[in-house]
Design an enzyme around this catalytic site. Structure first.
Site, PDB file in Angstrom:
ATOM      1  N   HIS A 160       0.817  -1.224   0.000  1.00 34.77           N
ATOM      2  CA  HIS A 160       0.000   0.000   0.000  1.00 34.77           C
ATOM      3  C   HIS A 160       0.851   1.275   0.000  1.00 34.77           C
ATOM      4  O   HIS A 160       0.326   2.365  -0.251  1.00 34.77           O
ATOM      5  CB  HIS A 160      -0.922   0.039   1.214  1.00 34.77           C
ATOM      6  N   ASP A 202      -4.918 -12.803   3.625  1.00 34.76           N
ATOM      7  CA  ASP A 202      -6.071 -12.251   4.332  1.00 34.76           C
ATOM      8  C   ASP A 202      -7.384 -12.466   3.602  1.00 34.76           C
ATOM      9  O   ASP A 202      -8.379 -11.814   3.912  1.00 34.76           O
ATOM     10  CB  ASP A 202      -5.856 -10.757   4.613  1.00 34.76           C
TER      11      ASP A 202
END
Length: 311
Positions: free
Chosen positions: A129, A250
């Site tokens: 990110h 995830d």
């Protein structure tokens, strides 16, 4: 043997008691790998200390991040820590740990290119990110993009692909590589979900980006369809000299930060698809916050690499 690049120094990046990106993520994985039936086939390797490769590391880092941002992270950490953004706390050691993590990703590239076989970088903080001048979503430095640019400087490496199977879109990685003819980026991610990027109509400056948004609640059937009809053809056509996997775990049903329904063994299946493209794969840890499932998913990834089973 499969190299796993790891240091207990990665546990020194402290994010606070209730933060999901916590040191226990790594200890859970280490314990699971040491208990695996093929544990003796893992070659544990310490990352190259930053001081030993400082010039090469900072050269790679500055190709991805603005100098003022690098200094911002350094200064905040050395003042004792704080928040780079609302989701991204750092502690006094975090800058040094983040540099060591980036060095570990470079080690992963080096090992894969030397042996022609996979390696796994077990490091934190994650990176996909982090943008050029901005921390986001637990990420400090854009490790996969740094590693991709570094790889292109190595002899015989003309094309590098990054596959991001983290459940969240790697906005930072894409922003760095989407204008490069020599780097392809492919992401499978839940949508809608943080950070709200990664639309399917984004193709990069050279058709080098493939985003595959998946609806919440999706599971192995949706992922298999995406791998077979989109991911494998896209990456195979690019013919990468190296594949870097932003390996986030995830998308399991138990993960608290997303709404997908994969099981840990599914990541072994994804690994099998990658091995159809090339065995020159550097896996690097990104997300994954349900500790048991995270550890089992990494075990499934490495198991597939070691056992060389086809899909």
């Amino acid at each position: 043997m499969l190299p796993v690049i790891y240091s207990e120094d990665f546990l020194l990046h402290k994010t606070g008691m209730l933060h999901p990106e916590r040191p226990e993520r790594l200890t859970a994985i280490v314990n699971a790998l040491k208990a695996a039936p093929w544990a003796a086939q893992i070659e544990w390797q310490l990352p190259t200390p930053v001081a030993q490769r400082e010039q090469a590391l900072f050269s790679a880092l500055k190709k991805v991040h603005a100098q003022r941002y690098i200094k911002e992270v350094e200064h905040l950490a050395h003042r004792g820590g704080g928040y780079l953004d609302g989701d991204t706390p750092i502690s006094a050691e975090s800058y040094d740990v983040a540099l060591l993590a980036a060095s570990a990703w470079l080690d992963g590239v080096d090992r894969v290119l030397a042996a022609g076989e996979p390696a796994f970088v077990l490091a934190r903080p994650p990176g996909h990110h982090a943008e050029k001048a901005r921390a986001m979503g637990f990420c400090l430095f854009s490790n996969a993009a740094i590693a991709a640019n570094y790889a292109l400087e190595q002899p015989g490496i003309n094309r590098v692909a990054v596959l991001d199977w983290d459940v969240h879109h790697g906005n930072g990685t894409q922003s760095v590589v989407e204008n490069s003819r020599q780097i392809a980026y492919c992401s499978l991610h839940q949508s809608p979900c943080y950070p709200g990027t990664g639309d399917a109509d984004e193709h990069g400056a050279y058709g080098n980006v493939l985003n595959i948004p998946l609806y919440p609640g999706g599971g192995i059937a949706e992922y298999l369809s995406a791998f077979e009809s989109l991911v494998v053809p896209f990456l195979s056509k690019f013919e990468p000299d190296l594949l870097i996997v932003s390996a986030g775990y995830d998308a399991t049903a138990s993960d608290p930060l997303a709404s997908m329904t994969l099981g840990p063994s599914d990541y072994g299946t994804f690994t099998g698809y990658c091995l159809q493209i090339t065995r020159r794969i550097a896996f690097g840890l990104e997300g994954g916050y349900a500790l048991k499932e995270l550890a089992q998913s990494v075990v499934a990834t490495i198991d597939r690499c070691l056992n060389k089973v086809e899909n």
